[in-house]
Enzyme design. Structure first.
Site, mmCIF file in Angstrom:
data_model
loop_
_atom_site.group_PDB
_atom_site.id
_atom_site.type_symbol
_atom_site.label_atom_id
_atom_site.label_comp_id
_atom_site.label_asym_id
_atom_site.label_seq_id
_atom_site.Cartn_x
_atom_site.Cartn_y
_atom_site.Cartn_z
ATOM 1 C CD GLU A 144 -2.025 2.244 1.441
ATOM 2 O OE1 GLU A 144 -1.195 2.929 0.801
ATOM 3 O OE2 GLU A 144 -2.735 2.686 2.338
ATOM 4 C CD GLU A 153 2.808 7.878 0.048
ATOM 5 O OE1 GLU A 153 2.693 6.662 0.271
ATOM 6 O OE2 GLU A 153 2.104 8.749 0.591
HETATM 7 N N1 SAH Z 1 0.990 -1.280 4.921
HETATM 8 C C1 SAH Z 1 0.530 -0.382 5.955
HETATM 9 C C2 SAH Z 1 1.205 0.976 5.881
HETATM 10 C C3 SAH Z 1 1.146 1.691 4.552
HETATM 11 S S1 SAH Z 1 1.942 3.265 4.562
HETATM 12 C C4 SAH Z 1 -0.974 -0.266 5.879
HETATM 13 O O1 SAH Z 1 -1.507 -0.560 4.821
HETATM 14 O O2 SAH Z 1 -1.621 0.137 6.838
HETATM 15 C C5 SAH Z 1 3.336 2.977 3.566
HETATM 16 C C6 SAH Z 1 4.590 2.621 4.342
HETATM 17 O O3 SAH Z 1 5.532 2.166 3.408
HETATM 18 C C7 SAH Z 1 5.254 3.738 5.079
HETATM 19 O O4 SAH Z 1 5.439 3.327 6.410
HETATM 20 C C8 SAH Z 1 6.595 3.946 4.374
HETATM 21 O O5 SAH Z 1 7.621 4.266 5.294
HETATM 22 C C9 SAH Z 1 6.841 2.588 3.773
HETATM 23 N N2 SAH Z 1 7.613 2.491 2.510
HETATM 24 C C10 SAH Z 1 7.355 3.149 1.363
HETATM 25 N N3 SAH Z 1 8.155 2.729 0.373
HETATM 26 C C11 SAH Z 1 8.933 1.750 0.892
HETATM 27 C C12 SAH Z 1 9.936 0.905 0.350
HETATM 28 N N4 SAH Z 1 10.268 0.962 -0.935
HETATM 29 N N5 SAH Z 1 10.547 0.029 1.179
HETATM 30 C C13 SAH Z 1 10.186 -0.060 2.483
HETATM 31 N N6 SAH Z 1 9.221 0.711 3.044
HETATM 32 C C14 SAH Z 1 8.595 1.591 2.260
#
Ligand code: SAH
Length: 698
Positions: A144, A153
């Site tokens: 996500e 993002e």
């Molecule tokens: N999966 C959770 C949080 C989603 S928010 C949910 O659905 O509730 C997205 C998260 O991804 C954030 O915490 C951000 O720090 C992390 N993130 C984004 N890109 C990333 C990457 N390439 N590798 C590791 N973490 C990542």
């Protein structure tokens, strides 16, 4: 560890060295993050859960072990869903250390220690192999990583890498695909966020006009996304010119390419008009069949029953580089260009298909006129607000005389030009950056010599001074004394409404240059307050507790801990036109600031109470400023009107208001014991420029 950070105080302008805890930045990030909002997004969570269950079943039906890769695990939620759905093992990747630590705790607390391995790395650093972070490649890819613009993002490069190195060919992906939709509209309101409209001034010697320089007119603007709660935009504020069309989609179960590219669709306008804006949103299908789908479509597109409020995903407003007249039924081509992180749009008249294909340039838009760097979208809207301008015109007319020497203090304001047109003998404007100097200069020397509108040509009459108020010298002012000091006031460094009190500090700093009977406009400002019940905004501050049956209280504790960190605890800025609320009390004036005098040494404080007149949950207090320009003429940056007996509020659409949430109300479940009044104690510390607030519900 402690570090020192320098910053200019937004209210006093003083340079401050603050001792920062090394964790300060991440506390800010967590306190202001959208994690809680995501966990409250029931529609999102249930659909992810359904999609994950279905993907695990498909893999199991093939007789394979279900190995999940969850990129950006946050609280670990999607991995816990996968483990509960029967996945054999989950690799939960999280780059943000405090979140990875929280995920470890949450996973443990929910009993998934053996099934979920949290890896605190960026996914592109993750290794696969017997000694690697992952034993083997995964066959289910769950993420996500989407923002309102879908790709902002970094979802595309992350997927591209994951398919190359971390997952098996033919893996299942949840979500399976995302689709971006667009609709072409005409909207004076939204267009006013991107272009400077001509400003008409009725002066004594005839009508004058401020026209935007031609550079500004043809400027493509900035590529940063304009994301808003489009559902709060009434249908009377735009005209739909096309049907909703699919612009592009991404299949996440196949290798993804993140390199810059473009997509083009043919549109047949359903109405003639001026194409100005592309509205856009997306949906994600959690499964290949598209049965489990989560959509961001606005109210006029989807049925209200599908409605889920959320603030972490909204809708996008894209500005075409120029407005284009379109005719009903006469085909046009709409092109979406994207790089790895952002999208922008172009519209062309349909010519021969081949001819059109040849000339797509995929470079991201770059602001050439600098105005888009100086003025953000709400500021453009404010400058284009003719009603507001009229208040300044009326009050300037009252105070200006033919021998007035005027000094303007505001960032990138049109007031100096107005003051000149309205008859000031000499105008000086104090600008705090080279950028605002340059934009001001352009507004005064338009490149376009127009037959109808004489060029602004004001270089002799308006002198631009790039200096901080305390460094202003008599030679800047050609040894003249200032008889009229004006400000909107507006400063780009202001976040909260009262930060614009910087005008008062600047006024104090330039006192020696003012005549003894100087007129200050605005003559004063006042701080106003009202108790409200939010329709939805309260959710961003309400605890999550459990989410889809998983205990995520660790997250609540973490957010609370971060909120208690210094300034995060105070009021926060929100553009309330996007967040409906109803008033529970009358609006109340709580403090006034007299700009005719210098900033006093002592604090300004007040105490009192407001009665609650309507039934509802007191989610918090909203605060805003009003500026009293001259007798009986004010501009209001907050509450415009209470529109009906239910107490629905209308807010100034160009400004952010301050919201002070009452955590005790937001955290309680029941509506019993409605308070009948709220007491307040508000203190403005003139030394630090800070406003401290305390509220009690009686
Ligand atoms: N999966 C959770 C949080 C989603 S928010 C949910 O659905 O509730 C997205 C998260 O991804 C954030 O915490 C951000 O720090 C992390 N993130 C984004 N890109 C990333 C990457 N390439 N590798 C590791 N973490 C990542």
């Amino acid at each position: 560890m402690k570090t020192f950070c320098g910053r200019a105080n937004p209210t006093t302008g003083a340079m401050e060295w603050l001792e920062e805890d090394e964790n300060y930045d991440y506390h800010q990030e967590i306190a202001r993050s959208r994690y809680a909002d995501m966990l409250h997004d029931k529609d999102r969570n249930t659909k992810y859960y359904q999609g994950i269950r279905a993907a695990v079943s498909r893999v199991k039906e093939r007789g394979e072990k279900a190995i999940v890769l969850d990129i950006g695990t946050g609280t670990g939620l999607l991995s816990m869903m996968a483990a509960s759905a029967g996945a054999d093992f989950c690799y939960a990747i999280e780059v943000f250390k405090p979140m990875a630590n929280a995920a470890v705790k949450i996973v443990e607390k929910n009993g998934f220690r053996d099934k979920i391995k949290v890896i605190n790395k960026h996914s592109t650093e993750v290794t696969v192999g017997p000694d690697g972070d992952m034993q083997c490649r995964a066959n289910i890819l769950v993420t996500e990583l989407f923002d309102t613009e879908l790709i902002g993002e970094g979802a595309l490069p992350t997927y591209e890498h994951a398919h190359k190195y971390l997952v098996q060919e033919g893996c299942e992906a949840v979500p399976h695909r995302a689709t971006v939709y667009v609709q072409l509209v005409e909207s004076k309101r939204m267009w006013s966020w991107n272009k400077l409209f001509p400003v008409h001034v009725e002066a004594e010697d005839g009508e004058k006009m401020i026209v935007s320089p031609s550079e500004m007119e043809n400027c493509p603007g900035v590529p940063s996304v304009c994301d808003i709660q489009l559902n709060q935009m009434p249908s009377s504020d735009f005209t739909i010119l096309s049907d909703v069309v699919t612009m592009f989609s991404v299949d996440f179960s196949k290798p993804v390419r993140s390199a810059s590219t473009y997509y083009r669709v043919q549109l047949e306008p359903i109405k003639s008009g001026k194409a100005q804006i592309v509205l856009s949103w997306w949906d994600i299908d959690m499964d290949p069949s598209g049965m489990i789908s989560c959509t961001m479509a606005p109210y006029w597109v989807k049925s209200t029953s599908a409605f889920q409020w959320r603030d972490h995903w909204m809708q996008c407003v894209y500005f075409l580089p120029n407005e284009e007249p379109v005719l009903q039924g006469e085909k046009v081509y709409l092109t979406a260009c994207r790089d790895q992180y952002s999208v922008w749009y172009k519209l062309e008249k349909a010519r021969g298909e081949e001819e059109n294909k040849a000339d797509v340039h995929v470079e991201s838009p770059v602001c050439r006129c600098q105005a888009h760097l100086l003025w953000n979208r709400p500021r453009f809207g404010e400058l284009n607000d003719q009603n507001r301008t009229q208040q300044y015109v009326k009050s300037l007319m009252k105070v200006l005389k033919t021998d007035s020497v005027c000094l303007c203090i505001s960032d990138g304001s049109l007031l100096p030009v107005l003051a000149h047109y309205l008859g000031a003998k000499q105008v000086f404007t104090l600008e705090n950056s080279a950028l605002s100097c340059s934009v001001m200069e352009k507004c005064m020397h338009p490149a376009r010599i127009d037959l109808y509108y004489p060029a602004n040509h004001l270089e002799d009459k308006i002198k631009i001074i790039e200096a901080r108020p305390e460094l202003l010298t008599s030679s800047h002012l050609e040894d003249k004394k200032i008889s009229v000091l004006v400000g909107e006031p507006f400063f780009t460094t202001s976040l909260l409404p009262w930060h614009n009190l910087y005008f008062w500090y600047a006024r104090t700093a330039v006192t020696s240059h003012l005549t003894s009977n100087v007129t200050v406009l605005p003559q004063s400002a006042s701080l106003h307050m009202m108790i409200v019940e939010f329709q939805d905004l309260w959710r961003i501050r309400s605890p999550c507790g459990t989410c889809e049956g998983f205990d995520v209280q660790t997250m609540d504790d973490m957010i609370n801990n971060s909120l208690n960190f210094r300034e995060s605890k105070e009021a926060e800025p929100h553009p309330l036109w996007e967040y409906p609320c109803k008033s529970l009390s009358d609006p109340q004036k709580v403090l006034t600031f007299d700009f005719r005098k210098t900033v006093p040494q002592h604090c300004l404080s007040t105490e009192g109470s407001v009665n609650l007149l309507r039934k509802g949950k007191s989610h918090g207090a909203v605060l805003w400023m009003e500026y009293h320009l001259a007798a009986d003429i004010s501009v209001n940056t907050g509450l415009m009107q209470i529109s009906n007996e239910k107490g629905n509020c209308e807010w100034n659409p160009h400004c952010k208001q301050a919201v002070y949430f009452f955590s005790s109300v937001i955290e309680s479940e029941t509506l019993s014991d409605l308070p009948s009044a709220v007491t307040y104690a508000i203190n403005f510390d003139t030394k630090t420029g800070e406003i401290a607030m305390d509220f009690k519900l009686l």
